[in-house]
Enzyme design. Structure first.
Site, PDB file in Angstrom:
ATOM      1  N   SER A  60       0.829  -1.205   0.000  1.00  0.00           N
ATOM      2  CA  SER A  60       0.000   0.000   0.000  1.00  0.00           C
ATOM      3  C   SER A  60       0.860   1.251   0.000  1.00  0.00           C
ATOM      4  O   SER A  60       2.087   1.197   0.174  1.00  0.00           O
ATOM      5  CB  SER A  60      -0.901   0.016   1.242  1.00  0.00           C
ATOM      6  OG  SER A  60      -0.112   0.191   2.408  1.00  0.00           O
ATOM      7  N   LYS A  61       0.214   2.393  -0.168  1.00  0.00           N
ATOM      8  CA  LYS A  61       0.919   3.668  -0.178  1.00  0.00           C
ATOM      9  C   LYS A  61       1.652   3.913   1.134  1.00  0.00           C
ATOM     10  O   LYS A  61       2.670   4.597   1.176  1.00  0.00           O
ATOM     11  CB  LYS A  61      -0.062   4.813  -0.450  1.00  0.00           C
ATOM     12  CG  LYS A  61      -0.636   4.797  -1.858  1.00  0.00           C
ATOM     13  CD  LYS A  61      -1.602   5.953  -2.071  1.00  0.00           C
ATOM     14  CE  LYS A  61      -2.186   5.920  -3.485  1.00  0.00           C
ATOM     15  NZ  LYS A  61      -3.149   7.007  -3.707  1.00  0.00           N
ATOM     16  N   ARG A  62       1.111   3.358   2.217  1.00  0.00           N
ATOM     17  CA  ARG A  62       1.727   3.572   3.530  1.00  0.00           C
ATOM     18  C   ARG A  62       3.116   2.949   3.628  1.00  0.00           C
ATOM     19  O   ARG A  62       3.897   3.305   4.509  1.00  0.00           O
ATOM     20  CB  ARG A  62       0.827   2.988   4.626  1.00  0.00           C
ATOM     21  CG  ARG A  62      -0.474   3.743   4.821  1.00  0.00           C
ATOM     22  CD  ARG A  62      -1.204   3.249   6.061  1.00  0.00           C
ATOM     23  NE  ARG A  62      -1.542   1.848   5.982  1.00  0.00           N
ATOM     24  CZ  ARG A  62      -2.642   1.382   5.387  1.00  0.00           C
ATOM     25  NH1 ARG A  62      -3.493   2.221   4.809  1.00  0.00           N
ATOM     26  NH2 ARG A  62      -2.892   0.084   5.359  1.00  0.00           N
ATOM     27  N   SER A  63       3.426   2.026   2.725  1.00  0.00           N
ATOM     28  CA  SER A  63       4.739   1.375   2.778  1.00  0.00           C
ATOM     29  C   SER A  63       5.862   2.345   2.448  1.00  0.00           C
ATOM     30  O   SER A  63       7.013   2.142   2.828  1.00  0.00           O
ATOM     31  CB  SER A  63       4.786   0.193   1.793  1.00  0.00           C
ATOM     32  OG  SER A  63       4.785   0.661   0.457  1.00  0.00           O
ATOM     33  N   GLY A  64       5.531   3.401   1.715  1.00  0.00           N
ATOM     34  CA  GLY A  64       6.551   4.386   1.349  1.00  0.00           C
ATOM     35  C   GLY A  64       7.321   4.039   0.098  1.00  0.00           C
ATOM     36  O   GLY A  64       8.141   4.820  -0.378  1.00  0.00           O
TER      37      GLY A  64
END
Length: 484
Positions: free
Chosen positions: A254-258
Site C-alpha cells: 500500500s501507499k503507507r509502505s513508502g
C-alpha cells in the site's frame, strides 16, 4: 497467425503503483517477445478521481522505463483516439449499450440512491449492495419515454439467472462461477460515462487486443467481461492475471509502505533500470538461473507461462542489492553526475568530488547512502575512543595514542600528500618501526574520519583532506585520546 496486441490501460488518479508498472511491463514484454504491438490507453472514465498531473506521470514513467507504446495518445493510428473521455464524447459507448438494449441484453434502470441504499445487506460483516433487478421488467416504451423526459438513468447488463460461467486464464486455468452470483452490472453511469468494465470490453475489442494483462484482483470481473463478449458475438481475448504484490509481512503493498510507486523508488535513490529488472521478477521466474536483465534481454526471454499464481513479495533487501549491482556497472562519469547532488548536500568545502565519487561507487546500494558515507570529509563528528580498539589490528586506545604521537611529526614534515607517495612513505615508516600496516593505518584512519567504516583507506583520506586539515584532525585525536 494473429499479431499479438497488448495494452496498458491506466486510470490517471495518482502515482504509478508498482503493480501498475508491472502490468505495463508484462504487457510490453508479451507483445515485443512475439513482435507484436503495445498500446497505451488512458481510462479516465472515473472523472471524480481524475488527476491531470497523473497523466504526466504515466507518460513520463513509460518514457523513462523504455516501455514506449506503438500506439497511444500522441501516437495515433486507426484504433484511436486512445483516451476514453475522447471516445465517449463521440457517443461510442452509449451506442454499444443501446445495441445491447435492442438485442435484449441490457435495460434502463431509474433507481435513485435512496432506493439502491435500501438494498444494502450485511454479509459476513461486510456491507454490500445486491441490485434486485426491479427495473428489468419495465416495458421498452415506458423506459424510453422516461429517458426522453430527462429522467436520470443508468444502463444495466442483464446477467443470466441460472447455470454457470467459465473462463480460462493463462495463469490460473479454468475458473467457474455460478451465474446467480453475478449482479446486473452497470454499463453507462448516470453522468453519461461508461463504467470501467464496459469501456474495457468495447475498447479491447475495437483495438484488436489479443492478450489482456492485469492484476488478479480483476479475476472476479472476468465472468462479466465474458458475458459481454458473448452478447456481442465477439472473440474473447487471452487473459493473463498477475499475482498480488505484498510487503515483507505478506500484506498488500500500500501507499503507507513508502515504496509502493515508481516515483517513490526514484526519490529513494533507485535507478530506473534496476526498478524495471526487479519488477519483472515480482511474480515471474526466468528459465535460467540469473537475476540481472536489461529490458532488451527481458524481451528475448520473457514467457508469460512462467508467471506464478502465488503472491509476490516486495523484498526491499533484494531491490537494494540489485540497485547496487547496477550502480557498480555505471560508467564513472554517469555515476558522478548522479552522485554530485548528494555530495554537495554535505560537503561544502572545495573537495575533489570526482575522487570521492569514485571511492563510494562500489560501496553504496542507493544514492542517499552517499551522505552518511562521506559526511566525515566535511567534519569529524563526535565519536567514542573505543573505536580505536581493534582485535585483528591489535590496537588499543593506548597503542593508538602512541602511534599517532609518533606519526604526527613525520606527517608535519612531509610535503607530498598524494595517495601513492603517502602510502609508500607510511608503509616504509611502519616497517622500520616493526609495525604491521594495519597497526598504523587503523588509528590514523579513525583519527581522520571518526568512523568505523569509510569508503577509503587512510592515505586516500589524507590526500582528499590535504596536509593542513589532516594534521589538524590528527592533533585533535591525540588530545581526545589523552583525555580519555
Amino acid at each position: 497467425m494473429t499479431k499479438i496486441r497488448t495494452r496498458f490501460a491506466p486510470s490517471p488518479t495518482g502515482r504509478m503503483h508498482v503493480g501498475n508498472l508491472r502490468t505495463a511491463l508484462y504487457a510490453y514484454l508479451i507483445a515485443k517477445h512475439q513482435g507484436g504491438d503495445f498500446i497505451l490507453r488512458i481510462e479516465d472514465t472515473d472523472q471524480e478521481r481524475f488527476m491531470a498531473e497523473a497523466l504526466d506521470i504515466i507518460y513520463r514513467t513509460l518514457e523513462k522505463t523504455g516501455l514506449i507504446p506503438d500506439e497511444g495518445p500522441g501516437r495515433e493510428k486507426e484504433a484511436g483516439p486512445y483516451v476514453q473521455s475522447e471516445r465517449n464524447a463521440s457517443g461510442l459507448y452509449l451506442k454499444y449499450a443501446k445495441e445491447l438494449i435492442e438485442r435484449g441484453f441490457a435495460y434502463y434502470c431509474f433507481c435513485d440512491k435512496e432506493t439502491l441504499d435500501s438494498m444494502k445487506r450485511v454479509i459476513n460483516g461486510k456491507e454490500i449492495s445486491i441490485y434486485d433487478r426491479r427495473c428489468e421488467g419495465l416495458p421498452k416504451e415506458e423506459a424510453q419515454a422516461r429517458v426522453d423526459q430527462g429522467e436520470p438513468y443508468v444502463i444495466r447488463f442483464r446477467m443470466p439467472r441460472e447455470g454457470i460461467t467459465t473462463f480460462q486464464d493463462e495463469i490460473y486455468g479454468d475458473i467457474t462461477v455460478d451465474n446467480e452470483e453475478l449482479e446486473d452490472l452497470i454499463l453507462i453511469k448516470s453522468d453519461g460515462y461508461p463504467t470501467y468494465n464496459f469501456a474495457n470490453v468495447i475498447d479491447d475489442h475495437l483495438m484488436g487486443i489479443t492478450h489482456v494483462v492485469r492484476g488478479n484482483e480483476y479475476l472476479s470481473s472476468a465472468p462479466k467481461y465474458n458475458r459481454l463478449y458473448e452478447a456481442f458475438g465477439w472473440k474473447v481475448p487471452t487473459y493473463v492475471h498477475c499475482p498480488l504484490i505484498t510487503n515483507e509481512e505478506h500484506q498488500k503493498l500500500s501507499k503507507r509502505s513508502g515504496h509502493s510507486s515508481y516515483e517513490d523508488l526514484l526519490e529513494q535513490g533507485f535507478l530506473t533500470e534496476a526498478i524495471v529488472n526487479f519488477v519483472a521478477l515480482l511474480g515471474w521466474s526466468p528459465a535460467e538461473n540469473r537475476e540481472i536483465y536489461s529490458l532488451q534481454e527481458l524481451v528475448e526471454v520473457f514467457d508469460y507461462r512462467h508467471i506464478s499464481k502465488s503472491p509476490a513479495v516486495f523484498d526491499m533487501v533484494k531491490l537494494k542489492w540489485m540497485n547496487g549491482e547496477y550502480i557498480k556497472a555505471m560508467e564513472p562519469e554517469a555515476f558522478y553526475e548522479r552522485a554530485l547532488p548528494y555530495l554537495q548536500q554535505v560537503l561544502k568545502k572545495d573537495f575533489n568530488f570526482q575522487k570521492i565519487a569514485a571511492m563510494v561507487q562500489t560501496r553504496i546500494e542507493v544514492f542517499p547512502d552517499i551522505v552518511e558515507l562521506v559526511d566525515f570529509f566535511q567534519e569529524v563528528l563526535p565519536y567514542d575512543t573505543a573505536m580505536y580498539k581493534h582485535k585483528k589490528m591489535k590496537t588499543t586506545e593506548e597503542t593508538s595514542l602512541t602511534v599517532l604521537q609518533e606519526i604526527l611529526p613525520v606527517l608535519e614534515a612531509w610535503e607530498d600528500y598524494s595517495n601513492d607517495a603517502l602510502f609508500a612513505m607510511l608503509s616504509g615508516w611502519a616497517k622500520e618501526k616493526g609495525y604491521k600496516n594495519g597497526y598504523l593505518m587503523w588509528p590514523l584512519r579513525t583519527a581522520l574520519s571518526g568512523k568505523q567504516m569509510t569508503p577509503a583507506g587512510a592515505t586516500e583520506i589524507l590526500e582528499i583532506l590535504g596536509r593542513e586539515e589532516s594534521l589538524k584532525r590528527i592533533q585533535a585525536a591525540v588530545e581526545k585520546l589523552q583525555k580519555a
